[in-house]
Design a protein around this motif. Structure first.
Motif, PDB file in Angstrom:
ATOM      1  N   ALA A   1       0.788  -1.231   0.000  1.00 42.24           N
ATOM      2  CA  ALA A   1       0.000   0.000   0.000  1.00 42.24           C
ATOM      3  C   ALA A   1       0.820   1.281   0.000  1.00 42.24           C
ATOM      4  N   THR A   2       2.148   1.182   0.196  1.00 39.09           N
ATOM      5  CA  THR A   2       2.946   2.415   0.150  1.00 39.09           C
ATOM      6  C   THR A   2       3.778   2.519  -1.123  1.00 39.09           C
ATOM      7  N   GLY A   3       3.552   1.635  -2.094  1.00 41.24           N
ATOM      8  CA  GLY A   3       4.210   1.748  -3.389  1.00 41.24           C
ATOM      9  C   GLY A   3       3.565   2.854  -4.211  1.00 41.24           C
ATOM     10  N   GLN A   4       4.135   3.141  -5.390  1.00 39.79           N
ATOM     11  CA  GLN A   4       3.592   4.277  -6.152  1.00 39.79           C
ATOM     12  C   GLN A   4       2.165   4.003  -6.643  1.00 39.79           C
ATOM     13  N   VAL A   5       1.842   2.776  -6.963  1.00 40.42           N
ATOM     14  CA  VAL A   5       0.463   2.451  -7.353  1.00 40.42           C
ATOM     15  C   VAL A   5      -0.387   2.225  -6.104  1.00 40.42           C
ATOM     16  N   GLY A   6       0.188   1.560  -5.111  1.00 41.23           N
ATOM     17  CA  GLY A   6      -0.544   1.280  -3.879  1.00 41.23           C
ATOM     18  C   GLY A   6      -1.105   2.542  -3.245  1.00 41.23           C
ATOM     19  N   ARG A   7      -0.307   3.603  -3.201  1.00 41.87           N
ATOM     20  CA  ARG A   7      -0.776   4.846  -2.566  1.00 41.87           C
ATOM     21  C   ARG A   7      -1.943   5.459  -3.328  1.00 41.87           C
TER      22      ARG A   7
ATOM     23  N   HIS B   1       3.522  -4.470   7.588  1.00 45.50           N
ATOM     24  CA  HIS B   1       2.302  -4.972   8.243  1.00 45.50           C
ATOM     25  C   HIS B   1       1.765  -6.238   7.594  1.00 45.50           C
ATOM     26  N   LEU B   2       2.107  -6.477   6.342  1.00 41.82           N
ATOM     27  CA  LEU B   2       1.782  -7.766   5.722  1.00 41.82           C
ATOM     28  C   LEU B   2       2.812  -8.055   4.633  1.00 41.82           C
ATOM     29  N   ASP B   3       3.722  -8.982   4.982  1.00 40.93           N
ATOM     30  CA  ASP B   3       4.677  -9.455   3.978  1.00 40.93           C
ATOM     31  C   ASP B   3       3.970 -10.564   3.204  1.00 40.93           C
ATOM     32  N   VAL B   4       3.694 -10.288   1.936  1.00 43.26           N
ATOM     33  CA  VAL B   4       2.848 -11.227   1.172  1.00 43.26           C
ATOM     34  C   VAL B   4       3.554 -12.543   0.857  1.00 43.26           C
ATOM     35  N   THR B   5       4.860 -12.626   1.167  1.00 41.18           N
ATOM     36  CA  THR B   5       5.557 -13.898   0.941  1.00 41.18           C
ATOM     37  C   THR B   5       5.296 -14.885   2.085  1.00 41.18           C
ATOM     38  N   HIS B   6       4.702 -14.404   3.171  1.00 43.97           N
ATOM     39  CA  HIS B   6       4.444 -15.278   4.336  1.00 43.97           C
ATOM     40  C   HIS B   6       3.018 -15.821   4.262  1.00 43.97           C
TER      41      HIS B   6
ATOM     42  N   ASN C   1      -3.786  -6.460  -5.072  1.00 44.74           N
ATOM     43  CA  ASN C   1      -2.382  -6.729  -4.759  1.00 44.74           C
ATOM     44  C   ASN C   1      -1.465  -5.785  -5.539  1.00 44.74           C
ATOM     45  N   ALA C   2      -0.930  -4.797  -4.814  1.00 46.08           N
ATOM     46  CA  ALA C   2       0.012  -3.867  -5.436  1.00 46.08           C
ATOM     47  C   ALA C   2       1.431  -4.126  -4.944  1.00 46.08           C
ATOM     48  N   ALA C   3       1.612  -5.243  -4.234  1.00 41.56           N
ATOM     49  CA  ALA C   3       2.945  -5.589  -3.727  1.00 41.56           C
ATOM     50  C   ALA C   3       3.735  -6.300  -4.819  1.00 41.56           C
TER      51      ALA C   3
ATOM     52  N   TRP D   1       8.239  -6.993  -6.141  1.00 43.07           N
ATOM     53  CA  TRP D   1       9.635  -6.546  -6.166  1.00 43.07           C
ATOM     54  C   TRP D   1       9.866  -6.013  -7.575  1.00 43.07           C
ATOM     55  N   THR D   2       9.913  -4.686  -7.697  1.00 44.79           N
ATOM     56  CA  THR D   2       9.911  -4.041  -9.016  1.00 44.79           C
ATOM     57  C   THR D   2      11.296  -3.602  -9.481  1.00 44.79           C
ATOM     58  N   ASP D   3      12.335  -3.961  -8.716  1.00 46.82           N
ATOM     59  CA  ASP D   3      13.701  -3.618  -9.117  1.00 46.82           C
ATOM     60  C   ASP D   3      14.128  -4.615 -10.216  1.00 46.82           C
TER      61      ASP D   3
ATOM     62  N   VAL E   1      14.500 -11.979 -15.504  1.00 44.46           N
ATOM     63  CA  VAL E   1      14.057 -12.677 -14.282  1.00 44.46           C
ATOM     64  C   VAL E   1      12.773 -12.028 -13.757  1.00 44.46           C
ATOM     65  N   TYR E   2      12.748 -10.691 -13.746  1.00 47.95           N
ATOM     66  CA  TYR E   2      11.543  -9.970 -13.294  1.00 47.95           C
ATOM     67  C   TYR E   2      10.331 -10.406 -14.119  1.00 47.95           C
ATOM     68  N   GLY E   3      10.482 -10.389 -15.449  1.00 49.47           N
ATOM     69  CA  GLY E   3       9.365 -10.760 -16.325  1.00 49.47           C
ATOM     70  C   GLY E   3       8.917 -12.191 -16.090  1.00 49.47           C
TER      71      GLY E   3
HETATM   72  N1  LIG Z   1       6.666   0.579 -12.015  1.00 46.22           N
HETATM   73  C1  LIG Z   1       6.424   0.189 -13.262  1.00 46.22           C
HETATM   74  O1  LIG Z   1       6.891   0.782 -14.231  1.00 46.22           O
HETATM   75  C2  LIG Z   1       5.519  -0.983 -13.498  1.00 46.22           C
HETATM   76  C3  LIG Z   1       5.301  -1.402 -14.824  1.00 46.22           C
HETATM   77  C4  LIG Z   1       4.469  -2.495 -15.057  1.00 46.22           C
HETATM   78  C5  LIG Z   1       3.873  -3.151 -13.991  1.00 46.22           C
HETATM   79  N2  LIG Z   1       4.118  -2.742 -12.727  1.00 46.22           N
HETATM   80  C6  LIG Z   1       3.475  -3.485 -11.620  1.00 46.22           C
HETATM   81  O2  LIG Z   1       2.664  -2.593 -10.897  1.00 46.22           O
HETATM   82  C7  LIG Z   1       2.574  -3.028  -9.537  1.00 46.22           C
HETATM   83  C8  LIG Z   1       2.855  -1.846  -8.606  1.00 46.22           C
HETATM   84  O3  LIG Z   1       4.198  -1.414  -8.844  1.00 46.22           O
HETATM   85  P1  LIG Z   1       4.735  -0.002  -8.349  1.00 46.22           P
HETATM   86  O4  LIG Z   1       5.205   0.731  -9.518  1.00 46.22           O
HETATM   87  O5  LIG Z   1       3.766   0.622  -7.401  1.00 46.22           O
HETATM   88  O6  LIG Z   1       6.019  -0.512  -7.541  1.00 46.22           O
HETATM   89  P2  LIG Z   1       6.630  -0.008  -6.177  1.00 46.22           P
HETATM   90  O7  LIG Z   1       6.500   1.456  -6.049  1.00 46.22           O
HETATM   91  O8  LIG Z   1       7.969  -0.649  -6.118  1.00 46.22           O
HETATM   92  O9  LIG Z   1       5.663  -0.665  -5.088  1.00 46.22           O
HETATM   93  C9  LIG Z   1       5.721  -2.029  -4.750  1.00 46.22           C
HETATM   94  C10 LIG Z   1       5.392  -2.129  -3.292  1.00 46.22           C
HETATM   95  O10 LIG Z   1       5.417  -3.515  -2.928  1.00 46.22           O
HETATM   96  C11 LIG Z   1       6.018  -3.598  -1.652  1.00 46.22           C
HETATM   97  N3  LIG Z   1       6.562  -4.929  -1.401  1.00 46.22           N
HETATM   98  C12 LIG Z   1       7.726  -5.479  -1.857  1.00 46.22           C
HETATM   99  N4  LIG Z   1       7.883  -6.711  -1.362  1.00 46.22           N
HETATM  100  C13 LIG Z   1       6.794  -6.951  -0.578  1.00 46.22           C
HETATM  101  C14 LIG Z   1       6.393  -8.048   0.229  1.00 46.22           C
HETATM  102  N5  LIG Z   1       7.132  -9.149   0.314  1.00 46.22           N
HETATM  103  N6  LIG Z   1       5.230  -7.944   0.892  1.00 46.22           N
HETATM  104  C15 LIG Z   1       4.476  -6.835   0.830  1.00 46.22           C
HETATM  105  N7  LIG Z   1       4.798  -5.748   0.092  1.00 46.22           N
HETATM  106  C16 LIG Z   1       5.957  -5.821  -0.598  1.00 46.22           C
HETATM  107  C17 LIG Z   1       7.106  -2.550  -1.661  1.00 46.22           C
HETATM  108  O11 LIG Z   1       7.457  -2.243  -0.353  1.00 46.22           O
HETATM  109  P3  LIG Z   1       8.989  -1.904   0.027  1.00 46.22           P
HETATM  110  O12 LIG Z   1       9.274  -0.595  -0.681  1.00 46.22           O
HETATM  111  O13 LIG Z   1       8.952  -1.809   1.492  1.00 46.22           O
HETATM  112  O14 LIG Z   1       9.818  -3.027  -0.504  1.00 46.22           O
HETATM  113  C18 LIG Z   1       6.401  -1.405  -2.385  1.00 46.22           C
HETATM  114  O15 LIG Z   1       5.709  -0.577  -1.472  1.00 46.22           O
HETATM  115  C19 LIG Z   1       3.557  -4.199  -9.410  1.00 46.22           C
HETATM  116  O16 LIG Z   1       2.845  -5.398  -9.520  1.00 46.22           O
HETATM  117  C20 LIG Z   1       4.467  -4.033 -10.617  1.00 46.22           C
HETATM  118  O17 LIG Z   1       5.017  -5.264 -11.022  1.00 46.22           O
HETATM  119  C21 LIG Z   1       4.911  -1.666 -12.451  1.00 46.22           C
END
Ligand SMILES: NC(=O)c1ccc[n+]([C@@H]2O[C@H](COP(=O)([O-])OP(=O)(O)OC[C@H]3O[C@@H](n4cnc5c(N)ncnc54)[C@H](OP(=O)(O)O)[C@@H]3O)[C@@H](O)[C@H]2O)c1
Length: 284
Positions: free
Chosen positions: A9-15, A33-38, A56-58, A60-62, A123-125
């Motif tokens: 919920a604190t990611g760029q889409v989550g917010r 508060h919720l690690d979705v891997t657990h 689900n907006a969680a 690993w986007t690196d 790997v991400y894809g």
């Molecule tokens: N950004 C892009 O250009 C892009 C493009 C296509 C699709 N998407 C998809 O869009 C969705 C949202 O991405 P975004 O851009 O908002 O990415 P983001 O800003 O990196 O947000 C992802 C969030 O997931 C959290 N997270 C990571 N591991 C987690 C875990 N184990 N349990 C719970 N939360 C976890 C991160 O928290 P921490 O910061 O604490 O790790 C972060 O707040 C993702 O599914 C991504 O694959 C993104």
């Protein structure tokens, strides 16, 4: 009242999602508060909250980081979707999951449709595709690309910093995709979730361009000179990026536009919104 659980919920889409669903009973949980891997934690939280909808907006986007830790990428981007699917199914809820243009290899000569063959190159894809495969057919699967927004780090913030520093702006001209504003994406997700859309749907701001082209548009919106942006090739990046990017990952928006729901609006207006929001944050 509809109960909604938003993960990541604190990611760029989550917010943005938290704001767009704010009229409903939202529980917004970040990784602390919720690690979705657990699995046990996911099941506990979902059993306790009994959400009607889980978004689900969680993730690993690196993208480059994922190359050096495929196991973590799989855990966060794929296995977690199995736990969320299991938990949401148990309480009879609806799951909405977000995926990426990187599930395609980028060799197409026309925009990718939802049922086109996937073939991720990174790997991400691969981890994101594995996540897609964990979903029930009734889930909403939103594939998007090149997300930028007022929250988090993204290319718009990078461009503003470079402009302010008078630094050179060199961006690749041989990767083509569709930039997507996080707020427009969240609004569209709200519509798809309200309609309980089942299956994949491509969501972007629907204007294909290269990173170079996008940065020119951002520079112009920020009052800079688009002519100062220099096109380079992916092969010229120093150092080279560990993860291969699809050279062409335009997502076809026809399905979305055939639905009776919200879709992302004009890209320039979205860029202006984000630039204005980032500038006001910097000034405060
Ligand atoms: N950004 C892009 O250009 C892009 C493009 C296509 C699709 N998407 C998809 O869009 C969705 C949202 O991405 P975004 O851009 O908002 O990415 P983001 O800003 O990196 O947000 C992802 C969030 O997931 C959290 N997270 C990571 N591991 C987690 C875990 N184990 N349990 C719970 N939360 C976890 C991160 O928290 P921490 O910061 O604490 O790790 C972060 O707040 C993702 O599914 C991504 O694959 C993104």
């Amino acid at each position: 009242m509809t109960r909604v659980l938003i993960t990541g919920a604190t990611g760029q889409v989550g917010r943005e999602l938290v704001e767009v669903f704010a009229d409903l009973e939202v529980t917004a949980l970040d990784r602390a508060h919720l690690d979705v891997t657990h699995r046990d934690d996911v099941l506990d939280v979902v059993r306790r909250l009994r959400p009607h909808v889980v978004v689900n907006a969680a993730a690993w986007t690196d993208v480059d980081g994922c190359e050096s830790d495929p196991e973590r990428a799989h855990r966060v981007n794929a296995e977690s979707v199995r736990w969320l699917t299991e938990a949401t199914r148990e309480v009879g809820g609806h799951l909405c999951h977000i995926s990426t243009d990187y599930v395609f290899d980028g060799t197409a000569r026309r925009p990718y449709r939802e049922d086109d063959a996937t073939n991720p190159r990174s790997v991400y894809g691969r981890s994101k595709l594995a996540g897609e495969l964990e979903l029930d057919p009734s889930a909403t699967l939103v594939r998007t690309s090149w997300v930028f927004g007022r929250y988090g780090s993204n290319v718009v913030g990078t461009v503003l910093r470079l402009l302010d520093a008078g630094a050179p702006l060199r961006f690749v001209d041989d990767q083509v995709g569709c930039p997507t504003e996080a707020y427009d994406l969240a609004l569209t997700i709200r519509g798809l979730v309200d309609a309980r859309h089942a299956g994949p749907v491509h969501v972007t701001n629907d204007e294909p361009m290269s990173w170079f082209g996008f940065v020119q548009r951002v520079a112009a919106a920020a009052g800079g000179d688009p002519e100062q942006v220099e096109p380079i090739q992916t092969a010229d990046l120093v150092p080279p990026r560990p993860a291969p990017r699809p050279p062409y990952s335009v997502l076809d928006g026809s399905l979305l536009h055939s639905l009776d729901t919200t879709a992302p609006g004009d890209l320039d207006r979205a860029i202006e919104r984000v630039v204005a929001a980032m500038r006001s944050t910097v000034k405060r």
